[in-house]
Motif scaffolding. Structure first.
Motif, mmCIF file in Angstrom:
data_model
loop_
_atom_site.group_PDB
_atom_site.id
_atom_site.type_symbol
_atom_site.label_atom_id
_atom_site.label_comp_id
_atom_site.label_asym_id
_atom_site.label_seq_id
_atom_site.Cartn_x
_atom_site.Cartn_y
_atom_site.Cartn_z
ATOM 1 N N SER A 266 0.832 -1.210 0.000
ATOM 2 C CA SER A 266 0.000 0.000 0.000
ATOM 3 C C SER A 266 0.865 1.258 0.000
ATOM 4 N N GLU A 267 1.932 1.248 0.794
ATOM 5 C CA GLU A 267 2.853 2.388 0.828
ATOM 6 C C GLU A 267 3.498 2.611 -0.539
ATOM 7 N N HIS A 268 3.914 1.515 -1.179
ATOM 8 C CA HIS A 268 4.545 1.601 -2.495
ATOM 9 C C HIS A 268 3.577 2.209 -3.513
ATOM 10 N N LEU A 269 2.334 1.769 -3.485
ATOM 11 C CA LEU A 269 1.323 2.288 -4.400
ATOM 12 C C LEU A 269 1.040 3.768 -4.122
ATOM 13 N N ALA A 270 0.985 4.142 -2.849
ATOM 14 C CA ALA A 270 0.716 5.532 -2.486
ATOM 15 C C ALA A 270 1.818 6.469 -2.970
ATOM 16 N N LEU A 271 3.024 5.934 -3.102
ATOM 17 C CA LEU A 271 4.150 6.731 -3.592
ATOM 18 C C LEU A 271 4.257 6.732 -5.115
ATOM 19 N N GLY A 272 3.261 6.139 -5.787
ATOM 20 C CA GLY A 272 3.240 6.148 -7.248
ATOM 21 C C GLY A 272 3.803 4.905 -7.900
ATOM 22 N N GLY A 273 4.172 3.910 -7.106
ATOM 23 C CA GLY A 273 4.683 2.660 -7.659
ATOM 24 C C GLY A 273 3.568 1.809 -8.226
ATOM 25 N N ALA A 274 3.959 0.733 -8.894
ATOM 26 C CA ALA A 274 2.996 -0.208 -9.470
ATOM 27 C C ALA A 274 3.411 -1.620 -9.085
ATOM 28 N N ILE A 275 2.402 -2.502 -9.009
ATOM 29 C CA ILE A 275 2.655 -3.885 -8.628
ATOM 30 C C ILE A 275 1.883 -4.802 -9.556
ATOM 31 N N VAL A 276 2.584 -5.803 -10.081
ATOM 32 C CA VAL A 276 1.951 -6.891 -10.819
ATOM 33 C C VAL A 276 2.115 -8.116 -9.937
ATOM 34 N N ILE A 277 0.995 -8.785 -9.652
ATOM 35 C CA ILE A 277 1.024 -9.869 -8.676
ATOM 36 C C ILE A 277 0.268 -11.087 -9.182
ATOM 37 N N THR A 278 0.798 -12.262 -8.871
ATOM 38 C CA THR A 278 0.034 -13.498 -9.044
ATOM 39 C C THR A 278 -0.233 -14.025 -7.644
ATOM 40 N N THR A 279 -1.449 -14.454 -7.402
ATOM 41 C CA THR A 279 -1.795 -14.944 -6.071
ATOM 42 C C THR A 279 -3.052 -15.793 -6.129
ATOM 43 N N HIS A 280 -3.153 -16.699 -5.177
ATOM 44 C CA HIS A 280 -4.360 -17.488 -4.999
ATOM 45 C C HIS A 280 -5.240 -16.887 -3.907
ATOM 46 N N GLN A 281 -4.732 -15.841 -3.248
ATOM 47 C CA GLN A 281 -5.465 -15.229 -2.147
ATOM 48 C C GLN A 281 -6.111 -13.931 -2.616
ATOM 49 N N PRO A 282 -7.301 -13.621 -2.099
ATOM 50 C CA PRO A 282 -7.943 -12.359 -2.473
ATOM 51 C C PRO A 282 -7.182 -11.169 -1.890
ATOM 52 N N LEU A 283 -7.121 -10.110 -2.646
ATOM 53 C CA LEU A 283 -6.471 -8.887 -2.186
ATOM 54 C C LEU A 283 -7.544 -7.957 -1.646
ATOM 55 N N LEU A 284 -7.768 -8.033 -0.358
ATOM 56 C CA LEU A 284 -8.869 -7.308 0.253
ATOM 57 C C LEU A 284 -8.520 -5.878 0.633
ATOM 58 N N HIS A 285 -7.267 -5.619 0.927
ATOM 59 C CA HIS A 285 -6.895 -4.326 1.484
ATOM 60 C C HIS A 285 -6.033 -3.491 0.564
ATOM 61 N N LEU A 286 -5.958 -3.849 -0.706
ATOM 62 C CA LEU A 286 -5.059 -3.136 -1.599
ATOM 63 C C LEU A 286 -5.819 -2.330 -2.635
ATOM 64 N N SER A 287 -5.150 -1.327 -3.113
ATOM 65 C CA SER A 287 -5.693 -0.443 -4.132
ATOM 66 C C SER A 287 -5.956 -1.189 -5.431
ATOM 67 N N PRO A 288 -6.920 -0.728 -6.213
ATOM 68 C CA PRO A 288 -7.149 -1.360 -7.519
ATOM 69 C C PRO A 288 -6.022 -1.089 -8.509
ATOM 70 N N LYS A 289 -4.992 -0.311 -8.117
ATOM 71 C CA LYS A 289 -3.858 -0.085 -8.996
ATOM 72 C C LYS A 289 -2.998 -1.346 -9.119
ATOM 73 N N VAL A 290 -3.228 -2.318 -8.268
ATOM 74 C CA VAL A 290 -2.504 -3.581 -8.352
ATOM 75 C C VAL A 290 -3.065 -4.373 -9.518
ATOM 76 N N ILE A 291 -2.182 -4.887 -10.358
ATOM 77 C CA ILE A 291 -2.617 -5.737 -11.466
ATOM 78 C C ILE A 291 -2.525 -7.161 -10.981
#
Length: 156
Positions: free
Chosen positions: A127-152
């Protein structure tokens, strides 16, 4: 993810990063990215601190210790990775996220082997990384409940 990282060729279409064709300027993407794979990618004979020193040799001792404390490994800084649990080994790798200045993160199953505290710390750092303008591409089997929709999120 393999195509985005440049590990396999695109069969169709194009891939751009900062307006540049990645197939022609892959070095630009590599300089801006951090990849953490499904496996921790650490050296078992080295301690948690030594593993981080290998990854980031220019980091200060204080920065390395801070990164380990953020993933609840401060007390294990001098413990050889071979003596740590799977979750603790994973957290050594994830401590890199507190040391990097890379704008684009590729995280392959980052929650693997993490307990609730580890997941919370990772979600906070993301979340901190995204707030600073970063981007994240993630593969996961777990739901991302607390993260910004900027995560791919890629289907795993």
């Amino acid at each position: 993810m393999k195509a985005i990282l440049g590990w396999v060729r695109l069969e169709d279409g194009s891939l751009e990063f900062n307006g540049e064709d990645v197939t022609q300027h892959r070095d630009m993407l590599l300089q801006s990215q951090l990849y953490l794979g499904h496996t921790p990618g650490i050296k078992s004979v080295f301690s948690a601190l030594e593993n981080l020193q290998l990854y980031c040799p220019d980091a200060s001792e204080e920065a390395l210790e801070h990164a380990l404390s953020q993933v609840q490994l401060g007390a294990f800084a001098d413990t050889p990775a071979a003596q740590l649990s799977a979750g603790q080994k994973r957290r050594i790798a994830l401590a890199r996220l507190w040391l990097t200045d890379k704008a684009l993160w590729f995280l392959d199953e980052p929650f693997t082997a993490l307990d609730v505290k580890g997941v919370a710390a990772l979600e906070q750092r993301m979340s901190e990384h995204l707030a600073l303008g970063g981007a994240i591409v993630i593969t996961t089997h777990q739901p991302l409940l607390h993260l910004s929709p900027k995560v791919i999120e890629l289907a795993a």
